[in-house]
Design a protein around this motif. Structure first.
Motif, PDB file in Angstrom:
ATOM      1  N   VAL B  46       0.814  -1.209   0.000  1.00  0.00           N
ATOM      2  CA  VAL B  46       0.000   0.000   0.000  1.00  0.00           C
ATOM      3  C   VAL B  46       0.855   1.269   0.000  1.00  0.00           C
ATOM      4  O   VAL B  46       0.367   2.345  -0.318  1.00  0.00           O
ATOM      5  CB  VAL B  46      -0.945  -0.045   1.224  1.00  0.00           C
ATOM      6  CG1 VAL B  46      -1.658   1.247   1.427  1.00  0.00           C
ATOM      7  CG2 VAL B  46      -1.960  -1.156   1.043  1.00  0.00           C
ATOM      8  N   LEU B  49       0.633   4.034  -2.522  1.00  0.00           N
ATOM      9  CA  LEU B  49      -0.625   4.759  -2.398  1.00  0.00           C
ATOM     10  C   LEU B  49      -0.472   5.945  -1.445  1.00  0.00           C
ATOM     11  O   LEU B  49      -0.904   7.059  -1.739  1.00  0.00           O
ATOM     12  CB  LEU B  49      -1.669   3.788  -1.863  1.00  0.00           C
ATOM     13  CG  LEU B  49      -3.088   3.953  -2.325  1.00  0.00           C
ATOM     14  CD1 LEU B  49      -3.179   3.726  -3.804  1.00  0.00           C
ATOM     15  CD2 LEU B  49      -3.973   2.992  -1.581  1.00  0.00           C
ATOM     16  N   TYR B  50       0.144   5.686  -0.294  1.00  0.00           N
ATOM     17  CA  TYR B  50       0.399   6.758   0.666  1.00  0.00           C
ATOM     18  C   TYR B  50       1.259   7.831   0.025  1.00  0.00           C
ATOM     19  O   TYR B  50       1.032   9.020   0.182  1.00  0.00           O
ATOM     20  CB  TYR B  50       1.138   6.219   1.891  1.00  0.00           C
ATOM     21  CG  TYR B  50       0.320   5.345   2.793  1.00  0.00           C
ATOM     22  CD1 TYR B  50      -1.020   5.620   3.022  1.00  0.00           C
ATOM     23  CD2 TYR B  50       0.892   4.255   3.433  1.00  0.00           C
ATOM     24  CE1 TYR B  50      -1.769   4.830   3.866  1.00  0.00           C
ATOM     25  CE2 TYR B  50       0.157   3.457   4.274  1.00  0.00           C
ATOM     26  CZ  TYR B  50      -1.170   3.748   4.481  1.00  0.00           C
ATOM     27  OH  TYR B  50      -1.891   2.965   5.320  1.00  0.00           O
ATOM     28  N   LEU B  52       1.581   8.593  -3.097  1.00  0.00           N
ATOM     29  CA  LEU B  52       0.796   9.362  -4.069  1.00  0.00           C
ATOM     30  C   LEU B  52      -0.149  10.334  -3.367  1.00  0.00           C
ATOM     31  O   LEU B  52      -0.287  11.486  -3.781  1.00  0.00           O
ATOM     32  CB  LEU B  52      -0.033   8.405  -4.928  1.00  0.00           C
ATOM     33  CG  LEU B  52       0.580   7.958  -6.242  1.00  0.00           C
ATOM     34  CD1 LEU B  52      -0.357   7.020  -6.948  1.00  0.00           C
ATOM     35  CD2 LEU B  52       0.870   9.169  -7.113  1.00  0.00           C
ATOM     36  N   ALA B  53      -0.803   9.849  -2.299  1.00  0.00           N
ATOM     37  CA  ALA B  53      -1.775  10.693  -1.603  1.00  0.00           C
ATOM     38  C   ALA B  53      -1.090  11.892  -0.960  1.00  0.00           C
ATOM     39  O   ALA B  53      -1.653  12.977  -0.887  1.00  0.00           O
ATOM     40  CB  ALA B  53      -2.508   9.883  -0.540  1.00  0.00           C
ATOM     41  N   ALA B  54       0.144  11.673  -0.495  1.00  0.00           N
ATOM     42  CA  ALA B  54       0.856  12.758   0.186  1.00  0.00           C
ATOM     43  C   ALA B  54       1.498  13.716  -0.808  1.00  0.00           C
ATOM     44  O   ALA B  54       1.946  14.790  -0.434  1.00  0.00           O
ATOM     45  CB  ALA B  54       1.916  12.178   1.117  1.00  0.00           C
ATOM     46  N   VAL B 126      -1.429  11.816   5.047  1.00  0.00           N
ATOM     47  CA  VAL B 126      -2.574  11.043   4.578  1.00  0.00           C
ATOM     48  C   VAL B 126      -3.605  10.982   5.694  1.00  0.00           C
ATOM     49  O   VAL B 126      -3.273  11.068   6.865  1.00  0.00           O
ATOM     50  CB  VAL B 126      -2.190   9.602   4.154  1.00  0.00           C
ATOM     51  CG1 VAL B 126      -1.310   9.628   2.941  1.00  0.00           C
ATOM     52  CG2 VAL B 126      -1.536   8.856   5.274  1.00  0.00           C
TER      53      VAL B 126
END
Lengths: 160, 301
Positions: B46, B49-50, B52-54, B126
């Protein structure tokens, strides 16, 4: 080959849903964040009922648990029950008008929240404030638009 | 050709498989630590994903840094210079006090050791589940972070590490309903347990008798009794003390001094081994020393 591409697109949209779930937002918006993964799962089950079902829901719930840091199994449980209901009711749901469908989606989202609440309670967490339920209404309002958007996407990409 | 009507039984069978599976996962995650391996493996998957989100938040920060004009930077610099001078002056006083304290403790014959190693980590921007009080930091097992490690910010205690993977660590904040830590009142040494309430700026002090000497404004510091947090760090300030008739204990509410919802950088602390005097021969030194990180850390004097 076609099957591969379909699966890839389903996974891509679900990953985007996961991303939207952890994307940082300002505090007052936090409680209005729709249940993106649940919405996407409902859409895919309605669109491809023979491909996406209970196992997909379970697995996505597990991934959401890992991503959002909830108890392992919390969303896996609520999503698989929600997914099961959508699979069972899919033929009826597909015939519904937009507003009827939105209402049923609200019921499904509320059920998902209810199951999560039950798990939170069993784990000894305090009962969350009333704002806990806002997300279901946001999901209901969002549903028709999301449906149109994603249906267009599937038609352009020729997924049936 | 797609089958039209043969979904029902198979979906039911699948549900009959996934529901017990998720229930057993829930029970296992609540009660057995073995499941952490599964979680840390999955959380490595994951991690992108973190990241990218940050990314938007991080990009915004860099852009702000690039666009800040010279005057602003000069002002900032001057401000930081001033702060540094003041802090250093305070530190001199503190160093003298620490030496004196150490000398007195030596006279008493207790094996108390100050001086802890810290590592600065950044919060990953995040949003985790809003109904648990936990945050994600950008240092993991690779930096020597371990489960149970205390986490501070510039002001006070923030929480402790509950999950690690090679790249990130999850920190449970002291205000989570599942978190308790032993504290004492700085004024008179009265000990208590501070439990989280699930609300970001509220702690409850449990099982304090109604006549306990505690009043609003009292500073609570860690007592070091639990063995997790080093003693003497500020935790919270008492905001409300009520003695309700019908209740067996006083209702004491405190507000954390750490800026739990605003901190951007946190300090991961390695306590000096064996901080409390022990009567037994020194056979059970904590395993902390073996997990100490490599040289890329700062050390407090």
């Amino acid at each position: 080959m076609l099957i591969r591409r379909d699966t890839g697109i389903i996974i891509a949209t679900l990953i985007i849903a996961l991303l939207l779930t952890v994307l940082p937002m300002s505090d007052w918006l936090l409680y209005f964040r729709p249940q993106w993964v649940a919405l996407l799962l409902i859409f895919w089950i309605l669109t491809l009922p023979t491909r996406v079902g209970v196992f997909w829901s379970f697995f996505m719930g597990l991934m959401l648990d890992v991503t959002a840091g909830t108890l392992l199994g919390q969303h896996a449980l609520s999503f698989s029950i929600m997914g099961y209901l959508v699979v069972e009711l899919q033929q009826r749901l597909q015939l519904f008008r937009a507003w009827q469908q939105a209402l049923s989606v609200w019921l499904l989202l509320t059920l998902e929240r209810l199951l999560s609440l039950w798990v939170l309670g069993a784990a000894g967490q305090p009962t969350p404030a009333l704002s806990y339920w806002f997300a279901t209404f946001v999901g209901m309002i969002l549903w028709p638009w999301l449906m149109i958007l994603l249906r267009d996407l599937t038609r352009t990409l020729d997924i049936t | 050709m797609k089958p039209l009507f043969n979904r029902g039984t198979s979906a039911t069978a699948r549900l009959a498989l996934t529901v017990p599976l998720s229930l057993s996962l829930l029970v296992a995650d609540l009660h057995y630590p073995q499941l952490d391996l599964l979680r840390s493996t999955l959380s490595v998957v994951v991690f992108p994903l973190y990241y990218l989100a940050a990314l938007p938040a991080r990009l915004g920060e860099t852009l702000e840094g690039r666009l800040a004009d010279e005057k602003q930077l000069r002002l900032n610099n001057a401000q930081l210079h001033n702060d540094n001078l003041i802090l250093q002056a305070q530190l001199q006083k503190y160093a003298a006090l620490e030496a004196e304290n150490q000398r007195l403790r030596n006279l008493l014959g207790s094996a108390f050791k100050v001086g802890e190693r810290v590592l600065i980590a950044e919060l990953l921007e995040v949003d985790l589940d809003p109904y648990r009080q936990q945050v994600l930091v950008d240092k993991g097992e690779n930096a020597g972070v371990f489960i149970g490690q205390p986490v501070l910010d510039a002001q006070a205690v923030m929480g402790q590490v509950i999950r690690t993977n090679p790249l990130t660590a999850t920190v449970l904040l002291i205000t989570d309903a599942a978190h308790s830590l032993p504290v004492q009142v700085n004024r008179n040494g009265l000990r208590a347990i501070a439990t989280g309430t699930g609300i970001i700026n509220q702690l409850n002090l449990l099982h304090l008798p109604k006549k306990a000497d505690i009043r609003p404004g009292d500073l609570l510091v860690t007592s070091g009794l639990g063995g997790v947090f080093p003693p003497g760090y500020p935790v919270a300030r008492v905001t409300e003390v009520r003695a309700e008739s019908g209740e067996r204990f006083a209702t004491v509410i405190a507000e954390p001094t750490a800026r739990l919802e605003r901190s951007h950088e946190v300090l991961l602390v390695w306590s000096a081994p064996s901080t409390s005097p022990s009567l037994l021969p020194d056979t059970n030194t904590p395993a902390v020393s073996s997990t100490n990180p490599p040289a890329a850390t700062t050390t407090t004097p």
